[in-house]
Design an enzyme around this catalytic site. Sequence first.
Site, PDB file in Angstrom:
ATOM      1  N   LYS A  13       2.240  -9.267   0.158  1.00 48.52           N
ATOM      2  CA  LYS A  13       2.880  -9.867   1.329  1.00 48.52           C
ATOM      3  C   LYS A  13       1.930 -10.853   2.035  1.00 48.52           C
ATOM      4  O   LYS A  13       2.292 -11.986   2.314  1.00 48.52           O
ATOM      5  CB  LYS A  13       3.305  -8.786   2.347  1.00 48.52           C
ATOM      6  CG  LYS A  13       4.235  -7.728   1.781  1.00 48.52           C
ATOM      7  CD  LYS A  13       4.616  -6.687   2.814  1.00 48.52           C
ATOM      8  CE  LYS A  13       3.469  -5.803   3.289  1.00 48.52           C
ATOM      9  NZ  LYS A  13       2.909  -4.903   2.243  1.00 48.52           N
ATOM     10  N   ARG A  87       8.982  -1.968   9.505  1.00 41.92           N
ATOM     11  CA  ARG A  87       8.600  -0.949   8.533  1.00 41.92           C
ATOM     12  C   ARG A  87       9.373   0.353   8.724  1.00 41.92           C
ATOM     13  O   ARG A  87       9.096   1.330   8.019  1.00 41.92           O
ATOM     14  CB  ARG A  87       7.108  -0.644   8.671  1.00 41.92           C
ATOM     15  CG  ARG A  87       6.253  -1.362   7.650  1.00 41.92           C
ATOM     16  CD  ARG A  87       4.803  -1.119   8.029  1.00 41.92           C
ATOM     17  NE  ARG A  87       3.943  -1.134   6.896  1.00 41.92           N
ATOM     18  CZ  ARG A  87       3.052  -2.100   6.646  1.00 41.92           C
ATOM     19  NH1 ARG A  87       2.943  -3.128   7.435  1.00 41.92           N
ATOM     20  NH2 ARG A  87       2.284  -2.017   5.599  1.00 41.92           N
ATOM     21  N   ARG A 126      -8.890  -4.518  -3.628  1.00 45.67           N
ATOM     22  CA  ARG A 126      -8.770  -5.471  -2.513  1.00 45.67           C
ATOM     23  C   ARG A 126     -10.055  -5.420  -1.675  1.00 45.67           C
ATOM     24  O   ARG A 126     -10.581  -4.347  -1.382  1.00 45.67           O
ATOM     25  CB  ARG A 126      -7.570  -5.115  -1.635  1.00 45.67           C
ATOM     26  CG  ARG A 126      -7.508  -5.955  -0.362  1.00 45.67           C
ATOM     27  CD  ARG A 126      -6.128  -5.995   0.267  1.00 45.67           C
ATOM     28  NE  ARG A 126      -5.679  -4.707   0.776  1.00 45.67           N
ATOM     29  CZ  ARG A 126      -4.468  -4.505   1.316  1.00 45.67           C
ATOM     30  NH1 ARG A 126      -3.597  -5.501   1.377  1.00 45.67           N
ATOM     31  NH2 ARG A 126      -4.120  -3.319   1.752  1.00 45.67           N
ATOM     32  N   ARG A 155     -11.216  -2.057   3.013  1.00 44.65           N
ATOM     33  CA  ARG A 155     -10.550  -1.454   4.173  1.00 44.65           C
ATOM     34  C   ARG A 155     -10.601   0.067   4.066  1.00 44.65           C
ATOM     35  O   ARG A 155     -10.422   0.618   2.975  1.00 44.65           O
ATOM     36  CB  ARG A 155      -9.079  -1.905   4.222  1.00 44.65           C
ATOM     37  CG  ARG A 155      -8.874  -3.222   4.914  1.00 44.65           C
ATOM     38  CD  ARG A 155      -7.496  -3.794   4.753  1.00 44.65           C
ATOM     39  NE  ARG A 155      -6.393  -2.869   4.966  1.00 44.65           N
ATOM     40  CZ  ARG A 155      -5.115  -3.239   4.969  1.00 44.65           C
ATOM     41  NH1 ARG A 155      -4.787  -4.514   4.787  1.00 44.65           N
ATOM     42  NH2 ARG A 155      -4.164  -2.360   5.147  1.00 44.65           N
ATOM     43  N   ARG A 166      -0.361   6.326   1.973  1.00 45.00           N
ATOM     44  CA  ARG A 166       0.417   5.162   2.423  1.00 45.00           C
ATOM     45  C   ARG A 166       1.616   4.904   1.516  1.00 45.00           C
ATOM     46  O   ARG A 166       2.685   4.534   1.987  1.00 45.00           O
ATOM     47  CB  ARG A 166      -0.482   3.927   2.498  1.00 45.00           C
ATOM     48  CG  ARG A 166      -1.382   3.977   3.718  1.00 45.00           C
ATOM     49  CD  ARG A 166      -2.565   3.066   3.569  1.00 45.00           C
ATOM     50  NE  ARG A 166      -2.187   1.683   3.584  1.00 45.00           N
ATOM     51  CZ  ARG A 166      -2.811   0.736   2.889  1.00 45.00           C
ATOM     52  NH1 ARG A 166      -3.828   1.039   2.103  1.00 45.00           N
ATOM     53  NH2 ARG A 166      -2.420  -0.513   2.981  1.00 45.00           N
TER      54      ARG A 166
HETATM   55  P1  ADP Z   1      -0.579  -3.520   3.855  1.00 44.46           P
HETATM   56  O1  ADP Z   1      -0.911  -4.990   3.799  1.00 44.46           O
HETATM   57  O2  ADP Z   1      -1.492  -2.723   3.034  1.00 44.46           O
HETATM   58  O3  ADP Z   1       0.877  -3.272   3.621  1.00 44.46           O
HETATM   59  P2  ADP Z   1      -0.838  -3.827   6.701  1.00 44.46           P
HETATM   60  O4  ADP Z   1      -2.091  -4.593   6.835  1.00 44.46           O
HETATM   61  O5  ADP Z   1       0.446  -4.563   6.849  1.00 44.46           O
HETATM   62  O6  ADP Z   1      -0.877  -3.029   5.329  1.00 44.46           O
HETATM   63  O7  ADP Z   1      -0.818  -2.614   7.736  1.00 44.46           O
HETATM   64  C1  ADP Z   1      -1.932  -1.763   7.850  1.00 44.46           C
HETATM   65  C2  ADP Z   1      -1.593  -0.605   8.734  1.00 44.46           C
HETATM   66  O8  ADP Z   1      -1.204  -1.069  10.051  1.00 44.46           O
HETATM   67  C3  ADP Z   1      -0.400   0.248   8.280  1.00 44.46           C
HETATM   68  O9  ADP Z   1      -0.758   1.213   7.322  1.00 44.46           O
HETATM   69  C4  ADP Z   1       0.028   0.881   9.623  1.00 44.46           C
HETATM   70  O10 ADP Z   1      -0.850   1.917  10.016  1.00 44.46           O
HETATM   71  C5  ADP Z   1      -0.169  -0.286  10.595  1.00 44.46           C
HETATM   72  N1  ADP Z   1       1.067  -1.105  10.675  1.00 44.46           N
HETATM   73  C6  ADP Z   1       1.209  -2.422  10.352  1.00 44.46           C
HETATM   74  N2  ADP Z   1       2.474  -2.839  10.553  1.00 44.46           N
HETATM   75  C7  ADP Z   1       3.157  -1.761  11.016  1.00 44.46           C
HETATM   76  C8  ADP Z   1       4.515  -1.538  11.389  1.00 44.46           C
HETATM   77  N3  ADP Z   1       5.433  -2.516  11.327  1.00 44.46           N
HETATM   78  N4  ADP Z   1       4.860  -0.287  11.808  1.00 44.46           N
HETATM   79  C9  ADP Z   1       3.964   0.701  11.890  1.00 44.46           C
HETATM   80  N5  ADP Z   1       2.678   0.567  11.536  1.00 44.46           N
HETATM   81  C10 ADP Z   1       2.263  -0.653  11.105  1.00 44.46           C
HETATM   82  P1  ADP Z   2      -0.060  -6.677   1.043  1.00 44.74           P
HETATM   83  O1  ADP Z   2      -0.238  -7.625   2.210  1.00 44.74           O
HETATM   84  O2  ADP Z   2       1.364  -6.590   0.583  1.00 44.74           O
HETATM   85  O3  ADP Z   2      -0.654  -5.331   1.269  1.00 44.74           O
HETATM   86  P2  ADP Z   2      -2.057  -8.384  -0.296  1.00 44.74           P
HETATM   87  O4  ADP Z   2      -1.491  -9.754  -0.201  1.00 44.74           O
HETATM   88  O5  ADP Z   2      -3.177  -8.024   0.606  1.00 44.74           O
HETATM   89  O6  ADP Z   2      -0.845  -7.295  -0.199  1.00 44.74           O
HETATM   90  O7  ADP Z   2      -2.481  -8.136  -1.816  1.00 44.74           O
HETATM   91  C1  ADP Z   2      -3.095  -6.910  -2.212  1.00 44.74           C
HETATM   92  C2  ADP Z   2      -4.224  -7.206  -3.205  1.00 44.74           C
HETATM   93  O8  ADP Z   2      -3.670  -7.683  -4.436  1.00 44.74           O
HETATM   94  C3  ADP Z   2      -5.192  -8.285  -2.739  1.00 44.74           C
HETATM   95  O9  ADP Z   2      -6.483  -7.957  -3.207  1.00 44.74           O
HETATM   96  C4  ADP Z   2      -4.672  -9.566  -3.417  1.00 44.74           C
HETATM   97  O10 ADP Z   2      -5.713 -10.505  -3.653  1.00 44.74           O
HETATM   98  C5  ADP Z   2      -4.098  -9.014  -4.709  1.00 44.74           C
HETATM   99  N1  ADP Z   2      -2.898  -9.726  -5.171  1.00 44.74           N
HETATM  100  C6  ADP Z   2      -1.915 -10.281  -4.424  1.00 44.74           C
HETATM  101  N2  ADP Z   2      -0.972 -10.858  -5.204  1.00 44.74           N
HETATM  102  C7  ADP Z   2      -1.369 -10.646  -6.487  1.00 44.74           C
HETATM  103  C8  ADP Z   2      -0.822 -11.004  -7.771  1.00 44.74           C
HETATM  104  N3  ADP Z   2       0.337 -11.682  -7.873  1.00 44.74           N
HETATM  105  N4  ADP Z   2      -1.495 -10.607  -8.877  1.00 44.74           N
HETATM  106  C9  ADP Z   2      -2.664  -9.924  -8.752  1.00 44.74           C
HETATM  107  N5  ADP Z   2      -3.231  -9.562  -7.603  1.00 44.74           N
HETATM  108  C10 ADP Z   2      -2.604  -9.924  -6.459  1.00 44.74           C
END
Ligand code: ADP
Ligand code: ADP
Length: 213
Positions: A13, A87, A126, A155, A166
Amino acid sequence: MRIALFGPPGAGKGTQAKLLVKREGLTHISTGDIIRNAIRAESALGQEVRGYVEGGQLVPDDVVWKLAKEAINAQGNDNFILDGYPRTVKQAEWMEEYLEGIDRPLHAFVSLVVPDEQLVDRLSKRRIHAETGDTYHLEHKPPPPDVDASLIKQRADDKPEKVRERLSVYKEETQPVESYYREKGMLVEINGEGTFEEVYERIVHQIKERADI
Ligand code: ADP
Ligand code: ADP
């Protein structure tokens, strides 16, 4: 153009949102980034939410909705990408009611579909730049050699036991949001496997059919 990018942790994302911002001029609203910045700044909000985030749990709906609403208002409501919001179904209901009320509905709810094994690989490899928040992947997007290696961190919630937690929270609390948008006819499912560019092309192709960006 207003869209939400949805998907499990590690689906890509943040990566895709940043490409859309750079190339299509949309504003990025990431509740995860807002929350992590508050934790880093040790603000009152940061102290309130730290335990949830580091434990792999969701932050309570009312707290996150307030943050999302402030961020939407702060940039004029017209063009944005929501990354990681909503979410829960409650978060979606509150936001939909609000956006309808100000006549700024979402054009699409884009869900990135990636199998669990890939998610675990992406999250375990990551890495984040501690100051800029830039995201890397040890194999697919390694940190450039000129970046200070001591600032490249994993992280706390990307450690294996937190990743399992998660993914299970995602399945129980977050996945139902997809059905909510499917019923509204707004769900766009995108295959999130492949290179960054392949996924990007699929997203742009789909959203350009729904609105002019
Ligand atoms: P990821 O990219 O791994 O999906 P995020 O960076 O979006 O994770 O979110 C990290 C953490 O922040 C989540 O695990 C949660 O604890 C909190 N968080 C982010 N967005 C939301 C949301 N919309 N509702 C509840 N918690 C959230
Ligand atoms: P989210 O915000 O959904 O948690 P991220 O954008 O942070 O996901 O991506 C999670 C990890 O996977 C990061 O280390 C990113 O560089 C890697 N990643 C993202 N898209 C791809 C892809 N299409 N193929 C391989 N690795 C990816």
